[in-house]
Motif scaffolding. Structure first.
Motif, mmCIF file in Angstrom:
data_model
loop_
_atom_site.group_PDB
_atom_site.id
_atom_site.type_symbol
_atom_site.label_atom_id
_atom_site.label_comp_id
_atom_site.label_asym_id
_atom_site.label_seq_id
_atom_site.Cartn_x
_atom_site.Cartn_y
_atom_site.Cartn_z
ATOM 1 N N THR A 219 -8.998 -3.146 -11.740
ATOM 2 C CA THR A 219 -8.729 -2.444 -10.546
ATOM 3 C C THR A 219 -7.632 -3.322 -9.534
ATOM 4 O O THR A 219 -7.787 -4.569 -9.758
ATOM 5 N N GLY A 220 -7.158 -2.911 -8.669
ATOM 6 C CA GLY A 220 -6.379 -3.609 -7.986
ATOM 7 C C GLY A 220 -5.593 -2.831 -6.843
ATOM 8 O O GLY A 220 -6.363 -1.776 -6.602
ATOM 9 N N THR A 221 -4.342 -2.894 -6.654
ATOM 10 C CA THR A 221 -3.549 -2.431 -5.651
ATOM 11 C C THR A 221 -2.176 -2.222 -6.354
ATOM 12 O O THR A 221 -1.697 -2.715 -7.075
ATOM 13 N N LEU A 222 -1.738 -0.750 -5.881
ATOM 14 C CA LEU A 222 -0.417 -0.406 -6.372
ATOM 15 C C LEU A 222 0.440 -0.068 -5.201
ATOM 16 O O LEU A 222 -0.106 0.440 -4.065
ATOM 17 N N ILE A 223 1.681 -0.710 -5.392
ATOM 18 C CA ILE A 223 2.714 -0.446 -4.270
ATOM 19 C C ILE A 223 3.590 0.625 -4.741
ATOM 20 O O ILE A 223 4.450 0.491 -5.789
ATOM 21 N N PRO A 224 3.401 1.926 -4.152
ATOM 22 C CA PRO A 224 4.347 2.947 -4.564
ATOM 23 C C PRO A 224 5.514 3.096 -3.810
ATOM 24 O O PRO A 224 5.496 2.571 -2.857
ATOM 25 N N ALA A 225 6.797 3.730 -4.497
ATOM 26 C CA ALA A 225 7.749 3.700 -3.847
ATOM 27 C C ALA A 225 7.632 4.314 -2.395
ATOM 28 O O ALA A 225 7.000 5.621 -2.257
ATOM 29 N N GLY A 226 8.430 3.882 -1.318
ATOM 30 C CA GLY A 226 8.223 4.302 -0.090
ATOM 31 C C GLY A 226 6.746 4.757 0.568
ATOM 32 O O GLY A 226 6.896 5.476 1.606
ATOM 33 N N GLN A 227 5.825 4.161 0.190
ATOM 34 C CA GLN A 227 4.421 4.427 0.606
ATOM 35 C C GLN A 227 3.722 3.273 0.997
ATOM 36 O O GLN A 227 3.903 2.053 0.153
ATOM 37 N N PRO A 228 2.734 2.903 1.681
ATOM 38 C CA PRO A 228 1.887 1.891 1.737
ATOM 39 C C PRO A 228 1.073 1.609 0.465
ATOM 40 O O PRO A 228 1.155 2.767 -0.327
ATOM 41 N N PRO A 229 0.765 0.357 0.349
ATOM 42 C CA PRO A 229 -0.165 0.078 -0.892
ATOM 43 C C PRO A 229 -1.383 0.856 -1.032
ATOM 44 O O PRO A 229 -1.984 1.325 0.002
ATOM 45 N N CYS A 230 -1.811 1.246 -2.294
ATOM 46 C CA CYS A 230 -3.132 2.236 -2.349
ATOM 47 C C CYS A 230 -3.817 1.595 -3.381
ATOM 48 O O CYS A 230 -3.225 0.687 -4.111
ATOM 49 N N LYS A 231 -5.182 2.017 -3.844
ATOM 50 C CA LYS A 231 -5.828 1.485 -4.645
ATOM 51 C C LYS A 231 -5.340 1.933 -6.047
ATOM 52 O O LYS A 231 -4.966 3.189 -6.265
ATOM 53 N N LEU A 232 -5.950 1.126 -7.051
ATOM 54 C CA LEU A 232 -5.567 1.399 -8.594
ATOM 55 C C LEU A 232 -6.547 0.910 -9.288
ATOM 56 O O LEU A 232 -7.246 -0.004 -9.209
ATOM 57 N N ALA A 233 -7.084 1.798 -10.284
ATOM 58 C CA ALA A 233 -7.910 1.574 -11.420
ATOM 59 C C ALA A 233 -7.391 2.135 -12.620
ATOM 60 O O ALA A 233 -7.157 3.334 -12.513
ATOM 61 N N VAL A 234 -7.412 1.546 -13.670
ATOM 62 C CA VAL A 234 -7.220 1.843 -14.960
ATOM 63 C C VAL A 234 -8.236 1.278 -15.837
ATOM 64 O O VAL A 234 -8.815 0.362 -15.857
ATOM 65 N N ALA A 235 -8.498 2.443 -16.965
ATOM 66 C CA ALA A 235 -9.518 2.034 -18.343
ATOM 67 C C ALA A 235 -8.943 2.626 -19.342
ATOM 68 O O ALA A 235 -8.713 4.003 -19.277
#
Ligand SMILES: NC(=O)c1ccc[n+]([C@@H]2O[C@H](COP(=O)([O-])OP(=O)(O)OC[C@H]3O[C@@H](n4cnc5c(N)ncnc54)[C@H](O)[C@@H]3O)[C@@H](O)[C@H]2O)c1
Length: 337
Positions: A219-235
């Motif tokens: 889990t962490g943070t993702l910075i998408p193109a042109g948008q503020p950072p958002c949460k990220l979870a991968v399993a």
């Protein structure tokens, strides 16, 4: 206008070539497969006979000139082959996973630039209909600000039916376990949809059996193109059944994209009730469908890159963040000594 004809040489005559690349290349008018090269000559010869391919080789030095090589051997065997490919000056479409770590990724890209060749990576999920549509919706912020991305894929693996000499039974051959082998597809799918610029990992856990990982979560943070950072979870898992999907959470809606080639994009309420299945208007989406159509679209993308010199969907440079994510997870949770 006539399309240029690409002479293609295939290195590795294994499952992915037999199941996908050969049927697809055989059906593409702009490709002609000139040879198969595999350490296992018998395997290559059997496939070559089935597709009326004239030449079979065991060593790259013996192979005749082509325009493009498909590198479809396990990650851990590729380095000396890459060196020979740079010397031959052929464009290369390389199967996933592309590189074991960022240093290797950069080495390949820099050597490729010096050799003036185009390099592609086999992340063909980028051409899936749902992925292409989601990419457009996120890029245009049509559903508002992206708040979080949850991606998971997994099923309990009971048996592989393969011997202990299978590349996936060895960390040095495969580069890792489930995270490297399957996770790279899922992570690249997420990063491609979001136009990911960067990420941070806040928590991660990997379940190992001996040297191989069977489950990985981060889990962490993702910075998408042109948008503020958002949460990220991968399993990803070979131990547990997980939903095979990418969920994009917006303020008032969710978009759910499956991991299969045919999976539609589903528009859901903010708490996950499906409202509609989405299809792109005007036939603008890539014509995918079943898996072989995704491979076909990916090959066409790569041929366009070879002609134009401009890396787009099939380009390997854009998968660097995928390599970095996997390397970070393994660094944070190394295999047992
Ligand atoms: N894009 C996808 O969805 C997808 C699907 C399956 C596999 N793959 C990837 O494709 C690669 C190959 O997978 P596979 O399932 O076909 O493996 P496989 O074990 O079936 O075949 C690999 C072949 O490579 C040959 N080989 C190994 N080293 C070689 C060398 N130095 N020179 C020539 N031949 C060599 C082996 O003899 C073998 O025939 C892997 O990296 C895998 O992750 C991608």
């Amino acid at each position: 206008m006539d399309q240029p004809l690409f002479r293609v040489g295939i290195i590795g005559a294994g499952s992915v070539v037999e199941d996908y690349h050969l049927p697809v290349l055989n059906a593409l008018s702009q490709a002609r497969v000139m040879w198969l090269c595999d350490l296992n000559r018998q395997r290559a010869a059997r496939l070559a006979a089935a597709y009326r391919i004239k030449s079979v080789y065991q060593q790259l030095e013996q192979c005749s000139e082509v325009d493009v090589a498909l590198l479809a051997i396990p990650l851990g065997c590729r380095r000396p082959v890459w060196e020979r490919l740079f010397a031959r000056g052929w464009h290369v479409l390389c199967e996933k996973p592309f590189a074991a770590n960022v240093a290797e990724h950069d080495w390949i890209m820099e050597a490729g630039t010096a050799a003036r060749i185009q390099i592609g990576a086999g992340f063909m999920r980028r051409t899936y209909r749902g992925v292409a549509l989601a990419r457009r919706l996120v890029a245009q912020s049509l559903l508002g600000r992206l708040r979080g991305v949850w991606a998971s894929e997994g099923g309990r693996l009971r048996a592989t039916g393969r011997g202990s000499d299978w590349y996936q039974a060895s960390r040095s051959s495969a580069g890792g376990g489930v995270l490297m082998e399957s996770g790279c597809h899922l992570i690249d799918q997420v990063f491609s949809i979001c136009g990911a610029q960067d990420f941070t990992i806040e928590h991660s856990a990997i379940v190992y059996h001996e040297e191989l990982d069977y489950e990985a979560r981060a889990t962490g943070t993702l910075i998408p193109a042109g948008q503020p950072p958002c949460k990220l979870a991968v399993a990803v898992s070979r131990l547990n059944d997980y939903p095979n999907q990418v969920v994009l959470q917006f303020d008032h809606a969710q978009l759910r994209i499956g991991t299969a080639p045919d999976a539609p994009a589903q528009l859901c309420t903010g708490d996950g009730q499906t409202v509609a299945q989405l299809a792109a208007a005007g036939g603008a989406e890539p014509a995918t469908g079943r898996a072989y159509r995704a491979f076909s679209a990916h090959w066409c993308e790569f041929f366009r890159q070879c002609t134009s010199g401009i890396a787009a969907l099939a380009g390997a440079a854009s998968s660097r963040l995928t390599t970095a994510f996997i390397e970070s997870c393994y660094r944070l949770n190394p295999p047992p000594a």
